[in-house]
Design a protein around this motif. Structure first.
Motif, mmCIF file in Angstrom:
data_model
loop_
_atom_site.group_PDB
_atom_site.id
_atom_site.type_symbol
_atom_site.label_atom_id
_atom_site.label_comp_id
_atom_site.label_asym_id
_atom_site.label_seq_id
_atom_site.Cartn_x
_atom_site.Cartn_y
_atom_site.Cartn_z
ATOM 1 N N PRO A 162 0.809 -1.220 0.000
ATOM 2 C CA PRO A 162 0.000 0.000 0.000
ATOM 3 C C PRO A 162 0.844 1.273 0.000
ATOM 4 C CG PRO A 162 -0.806 -1.545 1.637
ATOM 5 C CD PRO A 162 0.474 -2.108 1.100
ATOM 6 N N ILE A 163 2.096 1.169 0.414
ATOM 7 C CA ILE A 163 2.979 2.340 0.454
ATOM 8 C C ILE A 163 3.078 2.953 -0.938
ATOM 9 C CG2 ILE A 163 5.309 3.150 0.990
ATOM 10 C CD1 ILE A 163 5.602 0.346 2.420
ATOM 11 N N ALA A 164 3.147 2.036 -1.951
ATOM 12 C CA ALA A 164 3.344 2.512 -3.316
ATOM 13 C C ALA A 164 2.022 2.841 -4.003
ATOM 14 C CB ALA A 164 4.099 1.456 -4.111
ATOM 15 N N SER A 165 0.921 2.482 -3.366
ATOM 16 C CA SER A 165 -0.378 2.701 -3.989
ATOM 17 C C SER A 165 -0.668 4.190 -4.141
ATOM 18 C CB SER A 165 -1.452 2.043 -3.125
ATOM 19 O OG SER A 165 -2.704 2.582 -3.445
ATOM 20 N N LYS A 166 -1.236 4.501 -5.318
ATOM 21 C CA LYS A 166 -1.550 5.893 -5.639
ATOM 22 C C LYS A 166 -2.572 6.469 -4.655
ATOM 23 C CE LYS A 166 -3.825 6.980 -9.504
ATOM 24 N NZ LYS A 166 -4.108 6.904 -10.928
ATOM 25 N N ASN A 167 -3.515 5.588 -4.211
ATOM 26 C CA ASN A 167 -4.604 6.070 -3.368
ATOM 27 C C ASN A 167 -4.271 6.025 -1.879
ATOM 28 O OD1 ASN A 167 -6.201 6.376 -5.664
ATOM 29 N ND2 ASN A 167 -6.650 4.187 -5.649
ATOM 30 N N SER A 168 -3.145 5.419 -1.536
ATOM 31 C CA SER A 168 -2.789 5.275 -0.137
ATOM 32 C C SER A 168 -2.440 6.626 0.474
ATOM 33 C CB SER A 168 -1.591 4.337 -0.029
ATOM 34 O OG SER A 168 -0.987 4.490 1.220
ATOM 35 N N LYS A 169 -2.768 6.759 1.767
ATOM 36 C CA LYS A 169 -2.391 7.990 2.467
ATOM 37 C C LYS A 169 -1.255 7.707 3.439
ATOM 38 C CE LYS A 169 -6.846 10.247 1.954
ATOM 39 N NZ LYS A 169 -8.176 10.401 2.573
ATOM 40 N N SER A 170 -0.496 6.656 3.184
ATOM 41 C CA SER A 170 0.620 6.322 4.065
ATOM 42 C C SER A 170 1.650 7.432 4.065
ATOM 43 C CB SER A 170 1.289 5.027 3.604
ATOM 44 O OG SER A 170 0.416 3.957 3.772
ATOM 45 N N GLN A 171 2.223 7.616 5.250
ATOM 46 C CA GLN A 171 3.290 8.610 5.379
ATOM 47 C C GLN A 171 4.549 7.885 5.838
ATOM 48 O OE1 GLN A 171 2.453 11.476 8.433
ATOM 49 N NE2 GLN A 171 4.303 12.652 8.011
ATOM 50 N N LEU A 172 5.666 8.203 5.237
ATOM 51 C CA LEU A 172 6.923 7.535 5.577
ATOM 52 C C LEU A 172 7.798 8.468 6.409
ATOM 53 C CD1 LEU A 172 7.650 6.037 2.033
ATOM 54 C CD2 LEU A 172 6.615 4.885 3.981
ATOM 55 N N ILE A 173 8.259 7.968 7.555
ATOM 56 C CA ILE A 173 9.145 8.764 8.420
ATOM 57 C C ILE A 173 10.489 8.057 8.504
ATOM 58 C CG2 ILE A 173 9.456 9.808 10.710
ATOM 59 C CD1 ILE A 173 6.842 10.761 9.660
ATOM 60 N N ASP A 174 11.531 8.749 8.156
ATOM 61 C CA ASP A 174 12.884 8.171 8.222
ATOM 62 C C ASP A 174 13.381 8.250 9.668
ATOM 63 O OD1 ASP A 174 15.453 7.294 7.765
ATOM 64 O OD2 ASP A 174 15.774 8.572 6.003
ATOM 65 N N LEU A 175 13.672 7.110 10.255
ATOM 66 C CA LEU A 175 14.144 7.069 11.644
ATOM 67 C C LEU A 175 15.665 6.897 11.715
ATOM 68 C CD1 LEU A 175 11.380 4.769 13.222
ATOM 69 C CD2 LEU A 175 11.310 7.225 12.814
ATOM 70 N N SER A 176 16.351 7.146 10.586
ATOM 71 C CA SER A 176 17.802 6.911 10.504
ATOM 72 C C SER A 176 18.582 8.221 10.455
ATOM 73 C CB SER A 176 18.147 6.145 9.221
ATOM 74 O OG SER A 176 17.058 5.411 8.738
ATOM 75 N N HIS A 177 19.722 8.235 11.141
ATOM 76 C CA HIS A 177 20.696 9.318 10.958
ATOM 77 C C HIS A 177 21.508 9.025 9.692
ATOM 78 C CE1 HIS A 177 20.201 11.248 14.876
ATOM 79 N NE2 HIS A 177 20.282 10.070 15.476
ATOM 80 N N ALA A 178 21.961 10.076 9.009
ATOM 81 C CA ALA A 178 22.854 9.883 7.858
ATOM 82 C C ALA A 178 24.262 9.534 8.369
ATOM 83 C CB ALA A 178 22.902 11.149 7.029
ATOM 84 N N PHE A 179 25.026 8.799 7.570
ATOM 85 C CA PHE A 179 26.426 8.483 7.916
ATOM 86 C C PHE A 179 27.350 9.558 7.344
ATOM 87 C CE2 PHE A 179 24.518 4.500 8.900
ATOM 88 C CZ PHE A 179 25.306 3.999 9.921
ATOM 89 N N SER A 180 28.235 10.069 8.208
ATOM 90 C CA SER A 180 29.184 11.105 7.788
ATOM 91 C C SER A 180 30.322 11.138 8.820
ATOM 92 C CB SER A 180 28.494 12.480 7.749
ATOM 93 O OG SER A 180 28.277 12.936 9.074
ATOM 94 N N ASP A 181 31.216 12.123 8.679
ATOM 95 C CA ASP A 181 32.289 12.223 9.689
ATOM 96 C C ASP A 181 31.753 12.741 11.030
ATOM 97 O OD1 ASP A 181 31.811 14.805 8.898
ATOM 98 O OD2 ASP A 181 33.881 15.266 8.307
ATOM 99 N N LYS A 182 30.450 13.078 11.100
ATOM 100 C CA LYS A 182 29.823 13.492 12.368
ATOM 101 C C LYS A 182 29.164 12.310 13.086
ATOM 102 C CE LYS A 182 30.196 18.103 11.725
ATOM 103 N NZ LYS A 182 31.253 17.974 10.685
ATOM 104 N N THR A 183 29.049 11.186 12.409
ATOM 105 C CA THR A 183 28.322 10.036 12.964
ATOM 106 C C THR A 183 28.901 9.596 14.300
ATOM 107 O OG1 THR A 183 27.685 9.291 10.778
ATOM 108 C CG2 THR A 183 27.649 7.628 12.496
ATOM 109 N N ILE A 184 28.004 9.331 15.241
ATOM 110 C CA ILE A 184 28.446 8.930 16.585
ATOM 111 C C ILE A 184 28.633 7.416 16.656
ATOM 112 C CG2 ILE A 184 27.748 8.790 19.013
ATOM 113 C CD1 ILE A 184 26.769 11.621 18.818
ATOM 114 N N TYR A 185 29.813 7.047 17.125
ATOM 115 C CA TYR A 185 30.186 5.639 17.308
ATOM 116 C C TYR A 185 30.420 5.360 18.777
ATOM 117 C CZ TYR A 185 30.385 4.575 12.431
ATOM 118 O OH TYR A 185 30.004 4.327 11.144
ATOM 119 N N TRP A 186 30.382 4.103 19.146
ATOM 120 C CA TRP A 186 30.818 3.693 20.477
ATOM 121 C C TRP A 186 32.247 4.192 20.649
ATOM 122 C CZ3 TRP A 186 27.841 2.485 24.237
ATOM 123 C CH2 TRP A 186 28.351 1.889 25.405
#
Ligand SMILES: [Zn+2]
Length: 274
Positions: free
Chosen positions: A29-53
């Protein structure tokens, strides 16, 4: 000419109508034209700012080529290197459980499915050593008037992602190395609550908006051991949890499929049905 044209148009329309249900079935249904689904990205981008252990190798991106080639076309490519456990990532069960699944072995059922969110940020933002308790779960169940559904992906919102990528605020220290481990201060899930979850609620996965499912001051990583030894993977360093509701949404969490991996960078998305 005109009737033939109309007939031709009708045939095209019928053809299209026949195709439409098929393509809807194939795509979610995510791809369906009639769907009202909303997608929320829960990921941080990877870069030289990324936090590691504090003891883990950080993210590096090296340019292989970037620009116009001598044949006249544009080309861009990089090499990257990273520890498994850093930024938004998954802990595979083997991370703390000898016979646990490796990241490539985690069933897709544990990574894609119905989810709930428990928000403890009013407590944890006032106490970086806060440990999410059994009571936080039972209070959620009373408020929502349901049990944490069987097979859920459980997300824990501490509010700490608003500090990311400020190491001092997010981790409690901007130092690195073995010596920095004891300086870590951020909220996590208490061992008692992890035990309660695995004994009383059959969940598929757990996630949190801090660097670790165990709180920063943990020495024995008991919540990791309890959850991962039941093949319940953990998603760490999540973000945007304030944008998802308490229940009634889905999670798609697809880590890099590293053969034999103890964890991996993770792209995780919430699917909201409005
Ligand atoms: Zn990890």
């Amino acid at each position: 000419m005109k009737p033939i044209f109309i007939l031709f148009s009708l045939l095209i329309l019928i053809g299209c109508n026949k195709k439409a249900p098929n393509s809807q079935d194939l795509n979610s249904p995510i791809a369906s034209k009639n769907s009202k689904s909303q997608l929320i990205d829960l990921s941080h981008a990877f870069s030289d700012k990324t936090i590691y252990w504090v003891t883990a190798q950080e993210f590096h991106l090296d340019t292989v080529f970037h620009g116009e080639t001598n044949k006249g076309y544009y080309y861009s490519a990089n090499n990257f290197s990273t520890a498994e456990h850093g930024g938004t990532h998954i802990d595979a069960p083997i991370h703390f459980s000898k016979n646990g699944q490796t990241v490539d072995e985690i069933p897709l059922e544990n990574l894609i499915g119905e989810a709930i969110k428990i928000n403890v940020s009013t407590k944890s933002l006032n106490n970086p050593d806060y440990q999410i308790s059994i009571e936080d779960f039972t209070n959620w169940e009373k408020k929502e008037q349901i049990q944490i559904p069987k097979g859920s992906i459980v997300l824990l919102q501490t509010g700490f992602s608003k500090y990311y990528p400020n190491k001092l605020k997010y981790l409690g220290t901007d130092k690195r190395g073995e010596e920095a481990v004891k300086l870590l201060h951020f909220p996590g899930l208490s061992a008692e609550a992890a035990e309660w979850l695995v004994k009383n609620r059959k969940i598929h996965a757990i996630g949190i908006d801090t660097p670790s499912i165990d709180y920063g001051q943990s020495q024995y990583f008991k919540s990791h051991v309890i959850l991962l030894s039941q093949n319940i993977p953990a998603f760490e360093n999540l973000t945007n949890l304030e944008q998802v509701p308490e229940k009634g949404f889905k999670i798609i969490a697809l880590p890099m499929k590293i053969k034999g991996g103890s964890g991996a960078p993770l792209r995780i998305v919430a699917v909201l049905n409005n």
